[in-house]
Design an enzyme around this catalytic site. Structure first.
Site, PDB file in Angstrom:
ATOM      1  N   ASP A 262       0.851  -1.171   0.000  1.00  0.00           N
ATOM      2  CA  ASP A 262       0.000   0.000   0.000  1.00  0.00           C
ATOM      3  C   ASP A 262       0.886   1.220   0.000  1.00  0.00           C
ATOM      4  O   ASP A 262       1.364   1.601   1.072  1.00  0.00           O
ATOM      5  CB  ASP A 262      -0.872  -0.042   1.249  1.00  0.00           C
ATOM      6  CG  ASP A 262      -1.734   1.191   1.411  1.00  0.00           C
ATOM      7  OD1 ASP A 262      -1.671   2.075   0.561  1.00  0.00           O
ATOM      8  OD2 ASP A 262      -2.458   1.261   2.418  1.00  0.00           O
ATOM      9  N   PRO A 263       1.200   1.745  -1.146  1.00  0.00           N
ATOM     10  CA  PRO A 263       0.537   1.510  -2.430  1.00  0.00           C
ATOM     11  C   PRO A 263       1.065   0.257  -3.147  1.00  0.00           C
ATOM     12  O   PRO A 263       2.249  -0.054  -3.073  1.00  0.00           O
ATOM     13  CB  PRO A 263       0.887   2.764  -3.237  1.00  0.00           C
ATOM     14  CG  PRO A 263       2.246   3.156  -2.705  1.00  0.00           C
ATOM     15  CD  PRO A 263       2.204   2.836  -1.238  1.00  0.00           C
TER      16      PRO A 263
END
Length: 444
Positions: free
Chosen positions: A137-138
């Site tokens: 994440d990302p």
């Protein structure tokens, strides 16, 4: 420039320079890379440290080892190589500049900074690939968002009266302690990130929470209670995820997920953040690192929930879907290391295979590419569970920053009002922090 209009990538040499051996450099990712590329090279401050890291991961002999003496990396990177930066995000531009000078490709897990985007555009004409946002994440959150948007679009088309999207991710202790968190790296970045406002969409309008933790609210996933709050600026991801122009976005938030009770447990942190006293914040960070370290006996857990709901103007739900990734680490590898290094290694293999175009690429830029990545990750034990719904019981985007109850929305049930800003002692209704290398968990 869209991915389809980008030039093909320059031929890859098969040599990959993985620079950095911190806690997000996992066994699964390096093993995958070693099995996919001709010549993996692991770089640390010294070759001995790199060799020790390989041994600790049970991967001795699967990669060459090198030390980052001055000029050493520059002397070895050649045309078509891939330079992977697992160093802090501030080091990425220099490594990307080195790669571009040598005609090499580049990859990292961090968010796309203006410097990285500019350098990627400059190298696109030469077929140099720059891959960013390719971790957890990302990274995995992007993949799940793309497949949900595509499925919804196939079901309802390019016009919708009300669309609500949530994406919450967190690295947690598998067994919650009294602080509801354990630090596996320097806590200062986690604490200082709380000073950054969060921007999101609620009830069809962009809103900003100057103190993101005040937008904390409850979230139930598979019968378990968590706490979530918005993080960073969510707005740029609406077009990145390919939302059709005819969809009216009623709610859109990317945020952090924590164990239930987190907001109450962190009241001392919030009070210190509010003072703006840098010395006090650093002192508290050191104290917390000593009080709540991650030991060899501790296991971590990664929880990522992405949900999308499409409704008519009268509140009738036309389509709803969700994806939930819940992974606990074991004695061989942390959940965070697996979830960060595996997608990155897969992305690098896509560069080596010539499957990504020159210029800037994020993981991933299309539903089809995202589906390929998810299939590959599932084969290595990183698999999300598909289900209906899965978001909070109200419009995503956090509670009102003034502490007043939300008005609710046709997209969900009764609103969960956030705690009052005047009473920090109230139980939370129901963050993300700072990694040793690259981004983890919406800015952790």
């Amino acid at each position: 420039m869209s991915p389809d209009s980008l030039p093909p990538a320059a031929p890859a040499s098969g040599t990959v320079h993985w620079v950095g051996t911190g806690l997000s450099t996992g066994r699964s990712g390096l093993a995958l890379l070693a099995g996919r590329v001709r010549r993996p090279v692991l770089w640390d401050r010294t070759a001995e440290r790199a060799a020790d890291r390989l041994a600790a991961l049970g991967l001795t002999g699967l990669a060459e080892v090198r030390g980052l003496a001055p000029g050493a990396l520059a002397a070895e990177v050649g045309p078509g190589d891939v330079v992977v930066s697992m160093l802090p995000a501030a080091e990425h531009p220099a490594l990307l500049a080195l790669a571009a000078e040598r005609g090499a490709h580049f990859a990292c897990t961090s968010y796309t900074s203006p410097e990285l985007a500019s350098a990627a555009e400059a190298g696109a004409g030469r077929g140099l690939v720059v891959l960013t946002e390719a971790g957890l994440d990302p990274g995995i959150d992007h993949l799940l968002a793309h497949v949900l948007v595509e499925r919804a679009r196939e079901a309802v088309g390019d016009r919708a009266d009300s669309v609500a999207f949530t994406s919450y991710c967190g690295g947690l202790p598998a067994v919650p302690n009294d602080f509801r968190y354990r630090f596996s790296w320097a806590p200062y970045g986690v604490l200082s990130a709380l000073r950054s406002p969060a921007t999101f969409i609620e009830e069809g309008e962009a809103r900003t929470a100057p103190e993101p933790w005040l937008a904390t609210r409850a979230l139930t996933l598979a019968g378990e209670e968590f706490e979530v709050y918005p993080n960073r600026d969510s707005l740029p991801f609406v077009p990145q995820y390919g939302f059709p122009g005819g969809w009216r976005v009623a709610g859109f938030v990317r945020g952090t997920l924590r164990n239930a009770g987190w907001r109450t447990a962190w009241s001392e942190v919030f009070a210190t953040v509010r003072t703006g006293d840098e010395a006090r914040l650093r002192s508290l960070a050191k104290e917390l690192a000593d009080r709540y370290p991650t030991t060899d006996a501790d296991r971590d857990r990664v929880v990522l929930s992405v949900a999308l709901t499409v409704a008519d103007a009268d509140g009738t739900v036309r389509w709803s879907g969700s994806e939930l990734l819940d992974l606990t680490g074991d004695e061989t590898e942390s959940a965070m290391a697996r979830c960060v290094s595996l997608p990155l290694a897969h992305g690098v293999s896509r560069i080596v295979d010539g499957a990504l175009p020159g210029g800037l690429n994020r993981a991933a830029e299309s539903p089809a590419e995202a589906a390929r990545w998810l299939t590959a990750l599932a084969a290595h034990g990183v698999r999300a569970v598909t289900g209906p719904g899965g978001g909070p019981g109200d419009v995503p985007g956090g509670a009102p920053t003034d502490g007043s109850p939300s008005a609710g929305s046709s997209l969900g049930g009764p609103s969960a009002a956030g705690p009052s800003t005047a009473d920090e002692s109230r139980p939370p209704r129901t963050e993300r922090g700072a990694p040793p290398e690259g981004e983890v968990s919406h800015g952790e």
